[in-house]
Scaffold this active site. Sequence first.
Site, PDB file in Angstrom:
ATOM      1  N   ARG A  46       0.823  -1.217   0.000  1.00 11.40           N
ATOM      2  CA  ARG A  46       0.000   0.000   0.000  1.00 11.40           C
ATOM      3  C   ARG A  46       0.854   1.262   0.000  1.00 11.40           C
ATOM      4  O   ARG A  46       0.471   2.275  -0.577  1.00 11.40           O
ATOM      5  CB  ARG A  46      -0.861   0.043   1.261  1.00 11.40           C
ATOM      6  CG  ARG A  46      -2.001  -0.933   1.214  1.00 11.40           C
ATOM      7  CD  ARG A  46      -2.627  -1.047   2.594  1.00 11.40           C
ATOM      8  NE  ARG A  46      -3.423  -2.255   2.646  1.00 11.40           N
ATOM      9  CZ  ARG A  46      -4.746  -2.273   2.680  1.00 11.40           C
ATOM     10  NH1 ARG A  46      -5.428  -1.166   2.679  1.00 11.40           N
ATOM     11  NH2 ARG A  46      -5.387  -3.415   2.716  1.00 11.40           N
ATOM     12  N   LYS A 150       2.239 -19.607   5.226  1.00 12.58           N
ATOM     13  CA  LYS A 150       1.357 -20.086   6.280  1.00 12.58           C
ATOM     14  C   LYS A 150       0.880 -18.891   7.120  1.00 12.58           C
ATOM     15  O   LYS A 150       1.548 -17.864   7.094  1.00 12.58           O
ATOM     16  CB  LYS A 150       2.070 -21.121   7.132  1.00 12.58           C
ATOM     17  CG  LYS A 150       3.162 -20.534   8.046  1.00 12.58           C
ATOM     18  CD  LYS A 150       3.496 -21.484   9.143  1.00 12.58           C
ATOM     19  CE  LYS A 150       3.582 -20.849  10.474  1.00 12.58           C
ATOM     20  NZ  LYS A 150       4.721 -20.117  10.864  1.00 12.58           N
ATOM     21  N   ASP A 179       5.921 -24.194   3.032  1.00 11.51           N
ATOM     22  CA  ASP A 179       6.257 -24.542   4.408  1.00 11.51           C
ATOM     23  C   ASP A 179       7.775 -24.617   4.399  1.00 11.51           C
ATOM     24  O   ASP A 179       8.356 -25.547   3.829  1.00 11.51           O
ATOM     25  CB  ASP A 179       5.652 -25.905   4.778  1.00 11.51           C
ATOM     26  CG  ASP A 179       5.928 -26.252   6.231  1.00 11.51           C
ATOM     27  OD1 ASP A 179       7.076 -26.073   6.674  1.00 11.51           O
ATOM     28  OD2 ASP A 179       5.007 -26.700   6.927  1.00 11.51           O
ATOM     29  N   HIS A 180       8.423 -23.611   4.983  1.00  8.01           N
ATOM     30  CA  HIS A 180       9.867 -23.514   4.761  1.00  8.01           C
ATOM     31  C   HIS A 180      10.637 -24.702   5.344  1.00  8.01           C
ATOM     32  O   HIS A 180      11.760 -24.963   4.961  1.00  8.01           O
ATOM     33  CB  HIS A 180      10.422 -22.158   5.229  1.00  8.01           C
ATOM     34  CG  HIS A 180      10.645 -22.046   6.704  1.00  8.01           C
ATOM     35  ND1 HIS A 180       9.652 -21.754   7.588  1.00  8.01           N
ATOM     36  CD2 HIS A 180      11.763 -22.186   7.454  1.00  8.01           C
ATOM     37  CE1 HIS A 180      10.146 -21.709   8.808  1.00  8.01           C
ATOM     38  NE2 HIS A 180      11.431 -21.974   8.765  1.00  8.01           N
ATOM     39  N   LYS A 184      14.225 -27.231   3.843  1.00  3.90           N
ATOM     40  CA  LYS A 184      15.497 -27.443   4.544  1.00  3.90           C
ATOM     41  C   LYS A 184      16.172 -28.690   3.992  1.00  3.90           C
ATOM     42  O   LYS A 184      15.554 -29.746   3.889  1.00  3.90           O
ATOM     43  CB  LYS A 184      15.261 -27.597   6.057  1.00  3.90           C
ATOM     44  CG  LYS A 184      14.845 -26.289   6.740  1.00  3.90           C
ATOM     45  CD  LYS A 184      14.745 -26.474   8.242  1.00  3.90           C
ATOM     46  CE  LYS A 184      14.052 -25.297   8.906  1.00  3.90           C
ATOM     47  NZ  LYS A 184      14.883 -24.124   9.091  1.00  3.90           N
ATOM     48  N   GLU A 218      13.264 -23.736  20.345  1.00  2.00           N
ATOM     49  CA  GLU A 218      13.838 -22.426  20.037  1.00  2.00           C
ATOM     50  C   GLU A 218      14.276 -21.751  21.326  1.00  2.00           C
ATOM     51  O   GLU A 218      13.587 -21.862  22.352  1.00  2.00           O
ATOM     52  CB  GLU A 218      12.807 -21.554  19.333  1.00  2.00           C
ATOM     53  CG  GLU A 218      12.445 -22.062  17.968  1.00  2.00           C
ATOM     54  CD  GLU A 218      11.533 -21.078  17.264  1.00  2.00           C
ATOM     55  OE1 GLU A 218      12.049 -20.183  16.593  1.00  2.00           O
ATOM     56  OE2 GLU A 218      10.317 -21.213  17.418  1.00  2.00           O
ATOM     57  N   ASP A 237       1.617 -22.300  15.055  1.00  2.00           N
ATOM     58  CA  ASP A 237       2.828 -21.683  14.515  1.00  2.00           C
ATOM     59  C   ASP A 237       3.857 -22.729  14.065  1.00  2.00           C
ATOM     60  O   ASP A 237       4.523 -22.555  13.053  1.00  2.00           O
ATOM     61  CB  ASP A 237       3.452 -20.799  15.610  1.00  2.00           C
ATOM     62  CG  ASP A 237       4.607 -19.966  15.099  1.00  2.00           C
ATOM     63  OD1 ASP A 237       4.415 -19.277  14.078  1.00  2.00           O
ATOM     64  OD2 ASP A 237       5.694 -20.008  15.698  1.00  2.00           O
ATOM     65  N   HIS A 242       4.966 -27.232  10.290  1.00  2.00           N
ATOM     66  CA  HIS A 242       6.358 -27.687  10.183  1.00  2.00           C
ATOM     67  C   HIS A 242       6.583 -29.091  10.771  1.00  2.00           C
ATOM     68  O   HIS A 242       7.141 -29.966  10.131  1.00  2.00           O
ATOM     69  CB  HIS A 242       7.296 -26.726  10.911  1.00  2.00           C
ATOM     70  CG  HIS A 242       7.194 -25.303  10.455  1.00  2.00           C
ATOM     71  ND1 HIS A 242       6.871 -24.959   9.167  1.00  2.00           N
ATOM     72  CD2 HIS A 242       7.377 -24.132  11.114  1.00  2.00           C
ATOM     73  CE1 HIS A 242       6.865 -23.629   9.064  1.00  2.00           C
ATOM     74  NE2 HIS A 242       7.160 -23.111  10.229  1.00  2.00           N
ATOM     75  N   LYS A 342       9.096 -22.164  22.636  1.00  2.00           N
ATOM     76  CA  LYS A 342       9.969 -20.991  22.620  1.00  2.00           C
ATOM     77  C   LYS A 342      10.588 -20.870  24.005  1.00  2.00           C
ATOM     78  O   LYS A 342      10.050 -21.365  24.982  1.00  2.00           O
ATOM     79  CB  LYS A 342       9.160 -19.743  22.311  1.00  2.00           C
ATOM     80  CG  LYS A 342       8.489 -19.812  20.945  1.00  2.00           C
ATOM     81  CD  LYS A 342       8.748 -18.571  20.137  1.00  2.00           C
ATOM     82  CE  LYS A 342       8.083 -18.615  18.787  1.00  2.00           C
ATOM     83  NZ  LYS A 342       9.024 -18.710  17.663  1.00  2.00           N
TER      84      LYS A 342
HETATM   85  C1  BG6 Z   1       8.181 -19.870  11.619  1.00  2.00           C
HETATM   86  C2  BG6 Z   1       7.462 -19.511  12.887  1.00  2.00           C
HETATM   87  O1  BG6 Z   1       7.304 -20.455  10.697  1.00  2.00           O
HETATM   88  O2  BG6 Z   1       9.216 -20.791  11.928  1.00  2.00           O
HETATM   89  C3  BG6 Z   1       8.420 -18.922  13.896  1.00  2.00           C
HETATM   90  O3  BG6 Z   1       6.435 -18.586  12.591  1.00  2.00           O
HETATM   91  C4  BG6 Z   1       9.569 -19.854  14.132  1.00  2.00           C
HETATM   92  O4  BG6 Z   1       7.778 -18.626  15.127  1.00  2.00           O
HETATM   93  C5  BG6 Z   1      10.191 -20.277  12.810  1.00  2.00           C
HETATM   94  O5  BG6 Z   1      10.527 -19.158  14.916  1.00  2.00           O
HETATM   95  C6  BG6 Z   1      11.224 -21.353  13.034  1.00  2.00           C
HETATM   96  O6  BG6 Z   1      11.898 -21.554  11.823  1.00  2.00           O
HETATM   97  P1  BG6 Z   1      13.410 -22.027  11.814  1.00  2.00           P
HETATM   98  O7  BG6 Z   1      13.715 -22.226  10.369  1.00  2.00           O
HETATM   99  O8  BG6 Z   1      14.205 -20.931  12.466  1.00  2.00           O
HETATM  100  O9  BG6 Z   1      13.434 -23.283  12.618  1.00  2.00           O
END
Ligand code: BG6
Length: 494
Positions: A46, A150, A179-180, A184, A218, A237, A242, A342
């Site tokens: 925007r 996501k 979905d990252h 990996k 984390e 999350d 994941h 976390k």
């Molecule tokens: C994200 C979450 O999808 O993945 C985050 O929204 C999380 O909260 C992150 O920290 C973790 O990804 P990675 O690649 O650092 O393990």
Amino acid sequence: MNAKNNCIVIFGASGDLTHRKLIPALYNLYKIGRLNESFSVLGVARTDMTDEEFRSKMHQALVEHESAEGEHLEKFCSHLYYQAVNTSDASDYAKLVPRLDELHDIYQTCGNTLYYLSTPPSLYGVIPECLAAHGLNTEEFGWKRIIIEKPFGYDMKTAKELDIQIHRFFEEHQIYRIDHYLGKETVQNLLVLRFSNGLFEPLWNRNYIDYVEITGAEEIGVEQRGGYYDGSGAMRDMFQNHLLQVLAMVAMEPPAIINADSMRDETAKVLYCLHPLEQETLQNNLVLGQYAPTEHDGEHINGYLEEKGVPSDSTTETYMALRCEIDNWRWAGVPFYVRTGKRLPTRVTEVVIHFKKTPHPVFSQEAPENKLILRIQPDEGISMRFGLKKPGAGFDAQEVSMDFSYSDLSGASLLTAYERLLLDAMKGDATLFARTDAVHACWKFVQPILDYKANGGRVYQYEAGSWGPIEADKLIAHTGRIWRKPSGAMKEKS
Ligand code: BG6
């Protein structure tokens, strides 16, 4: 294979993900020659900005985050463009038509366009419709693909609604749900380890495996994302997407061939076979937690409720541990313990396969457990733990390990998750993207957890920097098992 000529349109171009992940990923692909010269990036948001202003912001981000410099950086930035659009107003999308025509013309991209939705989820249903209103979804002139970040929905109902909305304007083959974790390297390596070796697969079933542990820990808290996180929690999350995808990779059957359909058929089957969770048994199989304030070396570490953007009476979980089972021939009766949180002691993602004990104790002392540790991050690798004779008199066994570290593979230039997935989307390879049936299966499985939580399911406090609530130890301990307490470095014994 390199990416085909195309224009990448990033919605949400003024947001965090664009300068932290997407632009760096595209820049790195460009630098290593995986993007050819005929690509352009059109940032859309925007905010009013000129092409020059957008370029200079991205230039700065690349210098800061990637230490980028020199000719590559300048050349890369010259491919960046910007268009301000009121993204919730369909008529305003008309501005994209001449912009895209011009870019397709300059870069000879044959109309190929990749839309990346890096926006608040409330726009995921809106943008496809607005694009369609101007014919920007049709594939008559080049392919049109859409990448969606996501969360794909908020629960089973909204996920289905979102799918219906998007499918009105884009066909499934055009939709790439990112979905990252699937990008990996070490998650993909799970497949290669399992299906390119004769050694592991015969043991990979209920006859030899006692239980499986999956950890996504984390060290950081919610940082600046309290507002988003509070509506999400660890379940939505990390777990629903994941970690369930990782579980599916661990448990899937060998695909007939490696292609998007075959692979995604197999992962979806696993997700559909997850034993349905029931409200009555959930409290024995699920532990939710929230990190509490802690003093560490005289320093105050914020509890979740003290984080910016988090309501002071929030019951959102920042930790969850779950025992689940897969109802199929291979896995019947094998528990999968999955946890994520976390503010745990370290950042580590790993899968641990715990093998059954020997059928008969030949030696007086109990033999060490056999386990295979698949370290997804941070120090990617594999460690095999087993017992060998302690030197000296007697036949006592001690645990030893055989370790492989990914960093030992010299000459390997690993693509980051976003690099790999963006490249795949540009090549039209959807293998590592979540298909709609798998996403629904995940929501179907977790819906009872959402209901349990909504009905007042208990959320325990845990100290920041600990391994979560003590109740999570009880979850696994009733069978004499314990959670592995991995350190940051895989080679340290634990
Ligand atoms: C994200 C979450 O999808 O993945 C985050 O929204 C999380 O909260 C992150 O920290 C973790 O990804 P990675 O690649 O650092 O393990």
